[in-house]
Design an enzyme around this catalytic site. Structure first.
Site, mmCIF file in Angstrom:
data_model
loop_
_atom_site.group_PDB
_atom_site.id
_atom_site.type_symbol
_atom_site.label_atom_id
_atom_site.label_comp_id
_atom_site.label_asym_id
_atom_site.label_seq_id
_atom_site.Cartn_x
_atom_site.Cartn_y
_atom_site.Cartn_z
ATOM 1 N N ASP A 1 0.842 -1.189 0.000
ATOM 2 C CA ASP A 1 0.000 0.000 0.000
ATOM 3 C C ASP A 1 0.887 1.253 0.000
ATOM 4 O O ASP A 1 1.954 1.242 -0.611
ATOM 5 C CB ASP A 1 -0.916 -0.047 1.236
ATOM 6 C CG ASP A 1 -2.258 0.627 1.015
ATOM 7 O OD1 ASP A 1 -2.264 1.859 0.858
ATOM 8 O OD2 ASP A 1 -3.287 -0.058 0.986
ATOM 9 N N ASP B 1 -1.224 2.714 18.060
ATOM 10 C CA ASP B 1 -2.100 1.552 17.937
ATOM 11 C C ASP B 1 -1.535 0.448 17.053
ATOM 12 O O ASP B 1 -2.106 -0.644 17.006
ATOM 13 C CB ASP B 1 -3.460 1.980 17.368
ATOM 14 C CG ASP B 1 -4.558 1.972 18.414
ATOM 15 O OD1 ASP B 1 -4.404 1.269 19.422
ATOM 16 O OD2 ASP B 1 -5.569 2.660 18.229
ATOM 17 N N HIS C 1 -3.683 6.000 3.642
ATOM 18 C CA HIS C 1 -4.451 4.822 3.252
ATOM 19 C C HIS C 1 -3.859 3.538 3.827
ATOM 20 O O HIS C 1 -4.581 2.699 4.385
ATOM 21 C CB HIS C 1 -4.495 4.759 1.724
ATOM 22 C CG HIS C 1 -5.400 3.735 1.148
ATOM 23 N ND1 HIS C 1 -5.006 2.433 0.937
ATOM 24 C CD2 HIS C 1 -6.685 3.805 0.707
ATOM 25 C CE1 HIS C 1 -5.994 1.756 0.385
ATOM 26 N NE2 HIS C 1 -7.032 2.567 0.236
ATOM 27 N N ASN D 1 -5.008 -2.481 23.085
ATOM 28 C CA ASN D 1 -4.162 -1.883 24.114
ATOM 29 C C ASN D 1 -4.871 -0.832 24.957
ATOM 30 O O ASN D 1 -4.226 -0.019 25.622
ATOM 31 C CB ASN D 1 -2.921 -1.266 23.460
ATOM 32 C CG ASN D 1 -3.289 -0.244 22.388
ATOM 33 O OD1 ASN D 1 -4.468 0.065 22.202
ATOM 34 N ND2 ASN D 1 -2.291 0.268 21.687
ATOM 35 N N ASN E 1 -13.875 0.249 -6.883
ATOM 36 C CA ASN E 1 -14.907 1.194 -6.461
ATOM 37 C C ASN E 1 -15.592 1.893 -7.624
ATOM 38 O O ASN E 1 -16.060 3.025 -7.468
ATOM 39 C CB ASN E 1 -14.301 2.261 -5.550
ATOM 40 C CG ASN E 1 -13.881 1.714 -4.204
ATOM 41 O OD1 ASN E 1 -14.044 0.535 -3.938
ATOM 42 N ND2 ASN E 1 -13.332 2.564 -3.374
ATOM 43 N N ALA F 1 -7.669 -8.099 -8.327
ATOM 44 C CA ALA F 1 -8.804 -8.829 -7.749
ATOM 45 C C ALA F 1 -9.480 -9.746 -8.759
ATOM 46 O O ALA F 1 -10.072 -10.758 -8.390
ATOM 47 C CB ALA F 1 -9.821 -7.843 -7.182
ATOM 48 N N SER G 1 -11.383 -0.831 -0.469
ATOM 49 C CA SER G 1 -10.077 -0.775 0.196
ATOM 50 C C SER G 1 -10.187 -1.104 1.670
ATOM 51 O O SER G 1 -9.231 -1.591 2.281
ATOM 52 C CB SER G 1 -9.479 0.630 0.056
ATOM 53 O OG SER G 1 -8.980 0.874 -1.216
#
Length: 300
Positions: free
Chosen positions: A54, A63, A87, A100, A178, A189, A241
């Site tokens: 990506d 995080d 993204h 966490n 999309n 895909a 996505s």
């Protein structure tokens, strides 16, 4: 779009102001709706490596940083695949944001992310770099590759790389695209060697933007998706996505539970048995719109 280039799937983004990563942890709606916390009693994605090809990842995000493995930046040619778009961080957080008590939590909060930057700050990237990213993921021992990117044109080089990953025992999960329900899936895909993921809304309806076609495998939540973004921020995004990393997280939970490699065919057949039927009268029973249904974690 030339076959030598790919582009980042378009997505809608809403920056969430006022969410402090030090505040109480937020659980994204899809985790609540599908009771994914129950599945954490069996598996939390431990020992599974997910390569995210990506725009990179915020390597210091509170995080995500605990679940990051060594990655690479093929755009700038160095070993620190920082995200200058947002993204890639969002995708990584959806899969494996840590449990966490901070910010938000991912589908498989103990899975590890291999961040591979093949797309630039504008979301553009060549097939050549993405193929390099796939090779890196293979060498890094990834169990899953997720790619939320696509092109209208098929690339033989991309197909070769996807086949190479599949032969190496890696499940390749890709966003459908999309362009809307009347448009066929984008590549990669649309390659039969991948697991293609379309998007649904909170109401389990096919998203208006989600590409459809005979190669569609599953649907997953792709609207109003909360996840991490750079500089310890959080955003909501819409797009296939966002659906692909949800599916990759479900796969990580299952693969972690049984600690073994699975082929694409294995994963598709296993998840077909437990997928939820699409609640959308427009497309019910039409595989090109619903695939095998809404992908869900396998019951314990």
């Amino acid at each position: 779009m030339l076959s030598s280039h790919c582009y980042l799937l378009p997505h809608e983004k809403e920056i969430l102001h006022g969410i402090n990563p030090e505040d109480c942890q937020i659980t994204p709606w899809a985790i609540e709706k599908f009771n994914i916390k129950k599945h954490w009693l069996c598996s939390r994605g431990e020992n599974i490596k997910v390569a995210v090809i990506d725009t990179g990842c915020d390597l210091d995000h509170v995080d995500i940083k605990a679940n990051l493995l060594k990655g690479y930046d093929f755009v700038n040619k160095h070993s620190y695949p920082d995200d200058d778009n947002g993204h890639g961080t969002h995708v990584a957080g959806t899969i494996a944001a840590s449990d966490n008590s901070l910010g938000m939590v991912g589908i498989a909060p103990d899975a590890k992310i291999i961040p591979i930057k093949c797309l630039d700050k504008d979301g553009g990237g060549s097939t050549r770099l993405i193929c390099k990213g796939i090779d890196f993921a293979i060498d890094a021992g990834a169990d899953i590759i997720t790619m939320s990117l696509g092109s209208k044109a098929a690339s033989l080089d991309m197909l070769r790389s996807v086949k190479k990953a599949s032969t190496a025992g890696i499940v390749v999960c890709c966003a459908a695209g999309n362009s809307g329900n009347s448009h066929d899936l984008l590549y990669p895909a649309n390659f039969p060697e991948t697991i293609s993921i379309g998007s649904i809304s909170r109401r389990l309806k096919v998203s208006r933007f989600s590409c459809c076609g005979n190669m569609l495998d599953f649907l997953a939540p792709g609207e109003d998706i909360l996840s991490a973004t750079p500089n310890n921020t959080y955003s909501k995004m819409n797009g296939t996505s966002m659906a692909a990393p949800f599916a990759a997280g479900c796969m990580a939970l299952y693969m972690s539970k049984y600690s073994k490699k699975y082929s694409r065919e294995d994963i598709v057949n296993i998840f077909k048995e437990y997928s939820e039927e699409l609640d959308d009268a427009r497309y019910e029973g039409k595989k090109e719109y619903s695939g095998h249904g809404v992908i869900l974690p396998i019951p314990c």
